[in-house]
Write an enzyme that holds these catalytic residues in place. Structure first.
Site, PDB file in Angstrom:
ATOM      1  N   HIS A 218      -2.184   4.867  -1.934  1.00  0.00           N
ATOM      2  CA  HIS A 218      -3.221   4.847  -0.909  1.00  0.00           C
ATOM      3  C   HIS A 218      -2.837   5.710   0.289  1.00  0.00           C
ATOM      4  O   HIS A 218      -1.674   6.060   0.497  1.00  0.00           O
ATOM      5  CB  HIS A 218      -3.525   3.410  -0.462  1.00  0.00           C
ATOM      6  CG  HIS A 218      -2.384   2.708   0.222  1.00  0.00           C
ATOM      7  ND1 HIS A 218      -2.102   2.865   1.562  1.00  0.00           N
ATOM      8  CD2 HIS A 218      -1.465   1.828  -0.261  1.00  0.00           C
ATOM      9  CE1 HIS A 218      -1.065   2.115   1.885  1.00  0.00           C
ATOM     10  NE2 HIS A 218      -0.648   1.483   0.801  1.00  0.00           N
TER      11      HIS A 218
ATOM     12  N   CYS B  64       3.351  -1.000  -2.325  1.00  0.00           N
ATOM     13  CA  CYS B  64       2.438   0.079  -2.703  1.00  0.00           C
ATOM     14  C   CYS B  64       2.986   1.420  -2.217  1.00  0.00           C
ATOM     15  O   CYS B  64       3.930   1.467  -1.424  1.00  0.00           O
ATOM     16  CB  CYS B  64       1.050  -0.164  -2.120  1.00  0.00           C
ATOM     17  SG  CYS B  64       0.151  -1.489  -2.960  1.00  0.00           S
TER      18      CYS B  64
END
Length: 592
Positions: free
Chosen positions: A489, A508
């Site tokens: 992301h 992440c």
């Protein structure tokens, strides 16, 4: 006659297809694929297969050796450990079935009791196992060589134990091949046994069929070589291993004494040691100057090169961290290469025609197409206590202007203390609170909750951060569904990409160039150019876009690798994964 002719032709086709599938081609001559016409070759293969069915291996085997093989295997069937010639056999499941399928016929001993040429070829392959970063002693090499030597010295008829020792040799050779083949194809260690956040790629492979084919074709070495990882990165690391072992033969490089940092313009006896050290590792290609103790501009550039390939800040100053890396022994570097060669054996042989690869330890993402990197960018990965896992999955869609549904663990550990300190934290950072994780869960006024009484045991709320430039996920997330709920992301914290060591996320992966990656995975569609994606983001709508062509994503972990231009990199083991792997490789082998 017509029916008989048709039946024979069909049988030949079936037999030919069978030998192709099983990689068995006894009539294929080396370097002469077209010497035997296709139709004749099919008839020869059909005849060979029929003969094999009528006369199994045992019919052409030495009966005494076959009998001893049967006895050894059946005797060990009731024992806790399978031993042969005082060596522990690892293929406790494969070997009994392999020989039973052969009617107990030896695989490496000819019908007259002599050793076939395959024996020498396997021994040569095992002797070459250090080239792959593996140790020949675990493949019974010394015992096999001793038995082979004894067989050459003993005479048939004068040695009553000859056939028994031949049976032992045959079983040991089979176990050696199967074990070495398994290690080349899948690695010696199952990473899932030493890393909880590592998903191994389990490949189904019939080693017995591969061995049978290699024995028939007489291509032992070639067969084993083809089991190696086919990736250029593995081959480059293998070449680096050879080069560093060559350096080691000349002796250990000299340790540079501790002291004040060394930098340009200074004169220090330790500069001579620094210069020699960088020359050995080929970072300093220049000839030694007349004043070797003077730290000049050329030495500064050489040191910066060393720092870059060791994951250090390239400031050209030999400070504490740089000296620590310089003083790591040649043997430590050799072992680091070997550990990462093992990691290459854990990944799929086929990564995909195009794919996304993240080296977690390098903090870099690459997009590779037809073997060529076409896009790269810096990334931020998980903190040590929230490590980014290692696995492969397929990216299927992207989300523009995403919501962030805060995972329970992060909500309790990270967000709750901030909320308890200041309830306004939620509104200031665009968070909403819901009474549970159901889709229709009721939204709750955060000021109606007594946050001071909330802890892990009674935290029943779902925190959701609304889309926007300050959203923790940024303005794009790339989804490849997985059990870790990890994805790529964007991030509003752009300054983190300037750090050398980038372990700041909760697992992440934050990426530096989200618009470029989005434009690529969307197939360079004119509608979804970088500018088109930017306009869609500026519209502010939460939007999911499915990829026309899903793309594999590989999250991997290497602390040593070689660039396509031949530069060897040794980076910090940020998750301390090298030590447990080193220990696991030194442990006694389990039965397989």
């Amino acid at each position: 006659l017509l029916l008989i002719s048709f039946g024979l032709e069909l049988l030949c086709e079936l037999c030919y297809h069978y030998q192709s599938v099983m990689y068995i081609s006894p009539f294929r001559l080396p370097n002469s694929k077209n010497m035997i016409p296709m139709r004749i070759n099919k008839y020869l293969i059909a005849i060979w297969l029929i003969c094999e069915t009528i006369s199994p291996n045992a019919a052409n085997a030495h009966p005494a050796v076959a009998q001893h093989i049967s006895q050894i295997i059946q005797t060990n069937a009731s024992e806790k450990e399978f031993t042969c010639g005082k060596e522990r056999i690892c293929g406790v499941l494969l070997i009994p079935q392999f020989y039973q399928n052969r009617g107990w016929a030896p695989a490496w001993i000819a019908s007259d009791g002599s050793l076939t040429g395959n024996v020498r070829e396997l021994i040569n392959a095992l002797q070459s196992s250090p080239l792959e970063g593996l140790s020949p002693e675990i493949y019974h090499l010394q015992k096999v060589q001793n038995l082979v030597s004894d067989m050459h010295l003993s005479r048939p008829g004068l040695d009553p134990d000859r056939f028994f020792h031949l049976a032992e040799l045959d079983i040991l050779l089979t176990d050696s091949f199967l074990l070495y083949a398994s290690h080349l194809r899948s690695g010696r260690v199952n990473p899932e046994t030493i890393h909880t956040e590592w998903v191994a790629f389990h490949t189904e492979i019939d080693l017995s069929a591969i061995l049978t084919s290699a024995l028939i074709n007489g291509r032992i070495s070639e067969t084993l070589f083809q089991l190696n990882p086919p990736h250029p990165g593995y081959r480059r690391l293998k070449d680096a291993l050879h080069n560093y072992r060559r350096i080691a033969l000349a002796g250990e490089w000299e340790q540079i004494h501790s002291g004040p940092a060394l930098k340009t313009g200074e004169k220090d006896p330790r500069v001579i040691m620094l210069r020699k050290r960088l020359k050995i590792s080929e970072d300093f290609p220049e000839p030694i100057p007349e004043e070797p103790s003077f730290f000049d501009a050329k030495l500064e550039q050489a040191l910066k090169r060393f720092q870059r390939r060791h994951g250090l800040e390239a400031d050209g100053v030999a400070g504490k961290n740089t000296l620590n890396e310089l003083n790591k022994s040649i043997e430590q570097r050799i072992r680091q290469i070997e550990l990462n060669m093992e990691r290459w054996r854990w990944i799929p042989h086929d990564l995909g025609r195009r794919y996304i690869l993240v080296n977690i330890a390098d903090f870099v993402l690459e997009v590779v197409e037809e073997g060529n990197p076409i896009l790269d960018m810096r990334v931020v990965v998980g903190r040590d206590y929230r490590r980014t896992p290692v696995f492969s999955e397929t990216m299927k869609y992207i989300v523009l202007n995403p919501f962030w549904e805060v995972p329970f663990s992060i909500a309790v550990k990270d967000k709750l203390p901030l909320i308890q300190k200041d309830t306004a934290y939620l509104s200031k950072n665009n968070f909403r609170v819901f009474n549970g994780w159901e889709e229709n869960a009721r939204e709750i006024d955060p000021y109606s909750i007594d946050w001071s009484s909330i802890g892990r045991h009674n935290f029943i709320y779902r925190l959701r951060q609304e889309p926007g430039p300050e959203n923790a996920l940024g303005q794009i997330k790339f989804m490849f569904p997985n059990r870790f709920s990890v994805y790529l992301h964007h991030t509003p914290q752009r300054e983190l990409f300037n750090r050398t060591v980038r372990t700041f996320s909760s697992g992440c992966i934050r990426i530096e160039k989200p618009l470029d990656l989005a434009a690529y995975v969307l197939g360079n569609d004119p509608q979804w150019s970088v500018e088109g994606i930017r306009k869609a983001i500026e519209a502010g709508d939460n939007r999911t876009i499915f990829l026309k062509h899903p793309i594999p994503v590989h999250l991997l972990y290497w602390t040593a690798w070689v660039d396509p231009d031949g530069v060897v990199n040794f980076w910090e083991d940020v998750y301390d994964r090298d030590i447990p792997l080193d220990q696991a490789l030194k442990e006694k082998l389990p039965d397989s």
